[in-house]
Design an enzyme around this catalytic site. Structure first.
Site, PDB file in Angstrom:
ATOM      1  N   ASP A 195      27.734  75.114  -9.729  1.00  0.00           N
ATOM      2  CA  ASP A 195      28.659  76.112 -10.281  1.00  0.00           C
ATOM      3  C   ASP A 195      28.056  77.503 -10.082  1.00  0.00           C
ATOM      4  OD1 ASP A 195      30.796  77.332 -11.856  1.00  0.00           O
ATOM      5  OD2 ASP A 195      31.136  75.297 -12.590  1.00  0.00           O
TER       6      ASP A 195
ATOM      7  N   HIS B 118      33.704  78.884  -7.680  1.00  0.00           N
ATOM      8  CA  HIS B 118      32.544  78.470  -8.481  1.00  0.00           C
ATOM      9  C   HIS B 118      31.330  78.298  -7.567  1.00  0.00           C
ATOM     10  CE1 HIS B 118      34.354  78.136 -12.446  1.00  0.00           C
ATOM     11  NE2 HIS B 118      35.408  77.569 -11.898  1.00  0.00           N
TER      12      HIS B 118
ATOM     13  N   GLU C 117      39.965  77.246 -10.167  1.00  0.00           N
ATOM     14  CA  GLU C 117      39.697  78.662 -10.476  1.00  0.00           C
ATOM     15  C   GLU C 117      39.108  79.447  -9.304  1.00  0.00           C
ATOM     16  OE1 GLU C 117      38.925  78.477 -15.258  1.00  0.00           O
ATOM     17  OE2 GLU C 117      37.179  78.105 -14.002  1.00  0.00           O
TER      18      GLU C 117
HETATM   19  C1  TNX Z   1      37.490  76.063 -16.903  1.00  0.00           C
HETATM   20  S1  TNX Z   1      38.264  73.215 -16.406  1.00  0.00           S
HETATM   21  C2  TNX Z   1      36.703  75.462 -15.934  1.00  0.00           C
HETATM   22  C3  TNX Z   1      35.256  75.400 -16.111  1.00  0.00           C
HETATM   23  C4  TNX Z   1      34.824  75.995 -17.405  1.00  0.00           C
HETATM   24  C5  TNX Z   1      35.820  75.635 -18.480  1.00  0.00           C
HETATM   25  C6  TNX Z   1      35.407  76.045 -19.859  1.00  0.00           C
HETATM   26  C7  TNX Z   1      37.879  73.640 -14.994  1.00  0.00           C
HETATM   27  C8  TNX Z   1      38.270  72.784 -13.914  1.00  0.00           C
HETATM   28  N1  TNX Z   1      37.214  74.795 -14.854  1.00  0.00           N
HETATM   29  O1  TNX Z   1      34.618  76.041 -15.039  1.00  0.00           O
HETATM   30  O2  TNX Z   1      33.565  75.529 -17.725  1.00  0.00           O
HETATM   31  O3  TNX Z   1      37.036  76.232 -18.160  1.00  0.00           O
HETATM   32  O4  TNX Z   1      35.023  77.380 -19.983  1.00  0.00           O
END
Ligand code: TNX
Length: 804
Positions: free
Chosen positions: A230, A300, A366
């Site tokens: 990440d 990420h 994301e």
């Molecule tokens: C979103 S859930 C994310 C994570 C974070 C989480 C909590 C997801 C697929 N991605 O990168 O850790 O929110 O903050």
């Protein structure tokens, strides 16, 4: 505050004030007598000192598909042997695992023996590949003369052994025991029964990961999704690109966490060598758990780009990024050039060699497209590929990686964003996290689906609004909510529902710095989820689950596995009253009975049972615990108040946030006393990231002369992407202060508590200031006027004091 786990439960320290034991006993006992006088309450009110122990007929969790009670019981003790066929090494492995687990709790290990001799009084493990039952199914037959587990596969036999182990340890004792005769026919409802653990934000050692695998095995969970990369850390050694782990595996944490006493940066590092990965994979396999690695792309990716900047979007990067010390949505994406694919496929080749899993997770969530949008090179690539936009480019990216995995005979799994852009190959499996939408779309399009919706199955959400709730996210996600999870999202038809191969809990660990916090987040919500994915939906019964959870929690205590008692912890509410205080005791679930003491000692199974609110003089000292069937389900919760002013104290978890969304419970970045390092107890502060503002509802202001507030500051290490513009800051005029407003947050401050004494402290600081003469009951609003949003100032607690 180490009050949430049940290992040698300490008395809760929340709301602790110096105080004397009080005369509550008389008042509470009187109340009970009153209750006895009421006919309806009579049987319950004559609470026996020790209730008769009614053992649950089958203490197996998750609940077996079929359970038939039998006659009599099987004597299980040091004399018991486990028999296996000489030509069945699989059965022998299961037998060894069983013996070792029995040893851990009962203190003896049944001996393994060839099944050719005398088998009376033995546990027989029988593998029969021709049995007409499912792959993971088993039959467990317990009679007076012994027990037999039959299965078609080693996995089935293993699950049977887990069930027998639970039955053999349900009484919580050591040495010999008896197990009620019964027959269990069992098989899982879903084939993906998972847990995701993020080890990027906070690293976990091999031993800690193995402990989690043991816990998963005892819940018959079979898929460990290991979130290895990440923005904040790359945690797997890649031989061809050593900087990924060496550079990408280290960051300097934000705030006080990131420096030593001399102010020098302290690196926070961790990764698994390939040898360690193989060890973990083998350990998991021995427990019938498949390890699915996740390598995030194209987003990420900041840690990877910090290690190899050429992987980033070069024409928009001014300089190589650092491994991030922030949480939230970052904008560093891999570039879509051929050289980058060459690196990524090299990486995946090593990953595939390490993980035998059919499924390889490539993230995909994301991926904020800002850098791709800003990059002429990426835009030219989109054009040359004839693609519509950046979403289509991500889809193309994922497709290309998918083809590579296919060459290895592996299946790509990704977060539901991989559906965007429209070119996802049908063979890809979709992990649905943004509510149900991804699951619905994926199932409609013929993809296999794993349910892992945010809010519902995320284990980083807080479990209560108690004062001792550890750091995490809000809103609260309770044990009950996990248990009630529905495996078919609304709007999905029966045929599409066939596409749902299972579900998993996701534990993100931005706010879970320690392994203890990880454990508290997992249990017992993971136990509830295990039942959701293993047991038939028909017959789900919350109270029955809770009864079976009792021996499970006792096992966690015996194994020193911390778990959250949020469902059962006693909330003590004390309001000022003519007699001193009116005390109400309750718990989140209402399960079991609340027992209390008022002489400073901890209640036991024979202490008085709470039945209704009581009036009591000050000072008061209440310690209360939930019991069921003689077992304490919660750590003793203590409430002390010397004076009426103490009754007015509210921790930030009990104050109301001024807005929804972005409410977090943050761990302070330094110990309470401001000392640095990872040791020392830390405060958890409930705060809103957009508008840090708290409401104390219905404050009783008659006679109040001063306000006491305990405040702390934490680094603002959050990237809110497009929501950054929404952050509210208030001017420090004339100086930085905690402002108190009456009725609402827009009125002029009625008091300002200067932050000056707190500025230099990394820990908590107590501030006190006079209030103007006020009367009646009003909401109070608290905001920090510091002129900046970083550091983030947060309230720990407030109380209203009368004139001395
Ligand atoms: C979103 S859930 C994310 C994570 C974070 C989480 C909590 C997801 C697929 N991605 O990168 O850790 O929110 O903050």
């Amino acid at each position: 505050m180490k009050t949430r786990h049940r290992v040698a439960p300490p008395v809760r320290t929340a709301f602790v004030h110096a105080g004397l034991a009080c005369a509550l006993v008389a008042a509470l006992t009187a109340c009970e007598r009153k209750a006895t006088a009421e006919p309806v309450a009579a049987p319950a009110a004559v609470q026996p000192a020790a209730a008769p122990r009614v053992a649950h007929p089958s203490a197996v969790l998750p609940r077996p598909a079929k359970f038939v009670p039998g006659q009599g019981a099987f004597a299980f003790g040091p004399q018991t042997v486990v028999t296996v066929a000489a030509d069945q090494p699989g059965a022998r492995r299961v037998g060894e695992f069983f013996a070792q687990r029995v040893q851990a709790l009962r203190g003896f290990a049944p001996k393994l023996q060839d099944n050719s001799g005398e088998t009376k009084g033995a546990v027989e493990l029988a593998l029969d590949p021709k049995l007409p039952i499912g792959e993971e199914a088993y039959v467990l037959d317990i009679g007076r003369d012994g027990a037999k587990i039959s299965a078609r596969s080693e996995a089935g036999l293993f699950y049977g052994a887990v069930s027998l182990w639970q039955l053999a340890t349900a009484d919580g004792g050591q040495g010999a025991t008896v197990i009620a005769a019964q027959r269990i026919e069992d098989a899982p409802a879903y084939r993906w029964r998972g847990l995701m653990l993020d080890v990027a934000r906070h690293f976990r050692s091999v031993d800690e990961v193995k402990a989690v695998l043991d816990q998963m095995a005892s819940l018959k969970l079979n898929t460990f999704h290991w979130h290895l990369t990440d923005d904040q850390g790359w945690r797997v050694e890649i031989k061809k690109y050593p900087r990924l782990a060496e550079v990408g595996g280290c960051r300097v944490r934000a705030g006080a966490n990131g420096r030593d006493a001399r102010g020098q940066p302290v690196p926070y590092c961790g990764y698994y060598t390939q040898e360690q990965i193989r060890d973990v994979v083998a350990y998991a396999a021995a427990r019938h758990i498949n390890v699915v690695p996740e390598i995030e792309m194209p987003g990420h990716a900041q840690a990877a780009i910090a290690a190899y900047p050429q992987l980033g979007v070069g024409d928009v990067l001014k300089q190589a990024p650092k491994v991030s010390s922030d949480w939230g949505v970052h904008t560093y994406l891999f570039n879509p050039e051929d050289q980058t694919f060459a690196v990524l496929t090299d990486i995946l080749d090593e990953v595939v060699a390490l993980f035998p899993s059919k499924y390889i997770h490539i993230g995909g969530d994301e991926a904020a497209k800002d850098q791709w949008q800003a990059s002429p090179r990426v835009q030219a690539k989109i054009k040359s590929l004839g693609l519509k936009d950046e979403a289509a480019l991500q889809s193309w990216f994922v497709g290309r990686i998918g083809q590579h995995l296919e060459k290895h005979g592996r299946t790509l799994v990704g977060w539901d964003e991989i559906l965007e852009g429209g070119a996802l190959p049908a063979s890809a499996t979709v992990m649905s996290w943004r509510g149900d939408a991804g699951a619905l779309e994926a199932a409609r399009k013929g993809h296999d689906v794993i349910l892992a919706p945010d809010r519902k199955l995320y284990l980083d959400y807080a479990q209560s609004e108690r004062d001792d709730e550890p750091s995490g996210r809000f809103p609260v996600s309770t044990l009950r909510a996990f248990y009630d999870f529905q495996m078919t999202p609304p709007g999905m038809d029966a045929q599409q529902a066939q596409r749902v191969i299972g579900a998993q809990g996701n534990l993100w660990v931005e706010h879970k710095r320690t392994f203890e916090l990880v454990q508290l987040a997992l249990h017992p919500r993971l136990d509830a989820l295990a039942e959701v994915v293993w047991s038939p939906a028909q017959g789900r019964d919350w109270n029955d689950f809770q009864r079976r959870l009792v021996p499970q929690l006792a096992r966690y205590q015996a194994l020193k596995t911390p778990y959250s008692d949020a469902a059962y912890a006693v909330d003590v509410r004390a309001e000022p009253d003519a007699a001193g205080a009116r005390v109400t005791l309750s718990s989140q679930t209402g399960f079991g009975e609340i027992r209390y003491r008022t002489d400073g000692g901890e209640p036991d199974a024979s202490s008085p049972v709470y039945t209704q609110p009581v009036q009591a003089p000050l000072p008061l000292d209440v310690v209360a615990t939930t019991f069921f069937d003689g077992h304490a389900l919660s750590a003793p919760g203590r409430y002390r108040a010397q004076t009426a002013a103490d009754l007015s104290e509210r921790g930030s978890a009990r104050l109301k946030a001024c807005r929804e969304g972005y409410n977090l419970r943050l761990e302070d970045d330094a110990a309470r006393d401001g000392s640095l390092g990872d040791n020392g107890t830390r405060a958890a502060l409930t705060v809103n990231l957009i508008d840090p503002c708290w409401i104390y509802p219905a404050a009783k202001l008659d006679g109040v002369a001063t306000l006491r507030a305990t405040v702390g500051q934490v680094p603002y290490n959050f990237q809110l992407w497009h929501d950054t513009d929404k952050i509210v800051t208030r001017k420090a005029e004339p100086d930085a202060a905690l402002e108190v407003r009456l009725n609402d947050c827009k009125s002029a401050p009625i008091a300002r508590l200067a932050l000056k004494p707190a500025l230099a402290s990394d820990g908590l600081t107590v501030l006190e200031a006079p209030l103007p003469k006020l009367s009646g009951t009003h909401d109070l609003c608290f905001v920090f006027a510091s002129g900046r949003h970083d550091p983030l100032w947060a309230l720990d607690r407030v109380s209203l004091r009368t004139a001395p």
